[in-house]
Design a protein around this motif. Structure first.
Motif, PDB file in Angstrom:
ATOM      1  N   ARG A   1     -51.154 -57.990 -41.211  1.00 18.91           N
ATOM      2  CA  ARG A   1     -49.811 -58.493 -41.528  1.00 18.91           C
ATOM      3  C   ARG A   1     -48.735 -57.642 -40.872  1.00 18.91           C
TER       4      ARG A   1
ATOM      5  N   ALA B   1     -55.219 -57.933 -51.756  1.00 23.17           N
ATOM      6  CA  ALA B   1     -54.130 -57.814 -50.790  1.00 23.17           C
ATOM      7  C   ALA B   1     -53.677 -59.183 -50.297  1.00 23.17           C
TER       8      ALA B   1
ATOM      9  N   ARG C   1     -53.485 -55.503 -44.773  1.00 26.21           N
ATOM     10  CA  ARG C   1     -52.160 -54.900 -44.599  1.00 26.21           C
ATOM     11  C   ARG C   1     -51.860 -54.667 -43.113  1.00 26.21           C
TER      12      ARG C   1
END
Length: 206
Positions: free
Chosen positions: A74, A117, A71
């Motif tokens: 990104r 994820a 996460r």
């Protein structure tokens, strides 16, 4: 790869090196979980040696630990190969933790977090394989091995069927690397499975 992205990958490895199973069992029992039960620094061994709720706490922390680097990478706008490298680095840190003499867990929960994820559909399929195998056989190790082995094929299948975004080469390479690492870390379990001496879930504590 720029220094910025190298820093993201290095930070992911350091995060992976935080061993929650060691910390939780030490707080509760003043003992090294690697010297108890199966000797593995993971949630299953915490379940055997410290009980259900500490094991669930460790499991959730290990999964979250895997999700965070993907996460974060990104969010920072990292290219696909950096995101994949960060995901692998956190798993590598869990298996070979810098802070604990490079003796960590088997990477299943952290790998699940990182891959769910990155590739949620394929990883959910692998989770199904794990749950069905563990429930039917009561071998957590066998469920982990079969789920890891199935994951690369599930990732390709999900991409071909259009159930997930296009599968990049880096994501597929990461999936294969994580799967191979998990299977290799279960080498002793495989030997015990073939010998019929592997402990089933719920067999009691040592």
């Amino acid at each position: 790869m720029s220094l910025r992205w190298l820093g993201v990958v290095a930070a992911s490895y350091l995060l992976g090196s935080l061993s929650f199973s060691l910390a939780v069992v030490w707080i509760l029992q003043r003992a090294d979980v690697r010297k108890l039960g199966s000797g593995n620094a993971g949630a299953t061994n915490v379940l055997r040696t410290a009980g259900r709720w500490p094991a669930l706490f460790v499991l959730l922390l290990d999964i979250t630990k895997g999700i965070l680097p993907v996460r974060a990478a990104r969010a920072l706008g990292a290219p696909a190969e950096v995101v994949a490298a960060a995901a692998f680095a956190v798993v590598l840190g869990h298996v070979f933790p810098l802070f604990f003499g490079f003796r960590g867990g088997k990477g299943v929960a952290t790998g699940f977090g990182a891959l769910v994820a990155l590739l949620p559909v394929a990883t959910t399929g692998a989770l199904t394989v794990f749950v069905v195998t563990a429930v039917v056989t009561r071998y957590v190790s066998l469920g982990s091995i079969l789920a890891a082995a199935a994951l690369p094929g599930l990732a390709v299948l999900a991409a071909r069927l259009g159930w997930s975004p296009e599968l990049s080469r880096s994501a597929l390479a990461l999936t294969c690397a994580c799967a191979g690492l998990v299977v290799l870390r279960h080498a002793d379990n495989l030997k015990r499975l073939f010998a019929g001496t592997e402990r089933r879930l719920g067999a009691g504590r040592r």
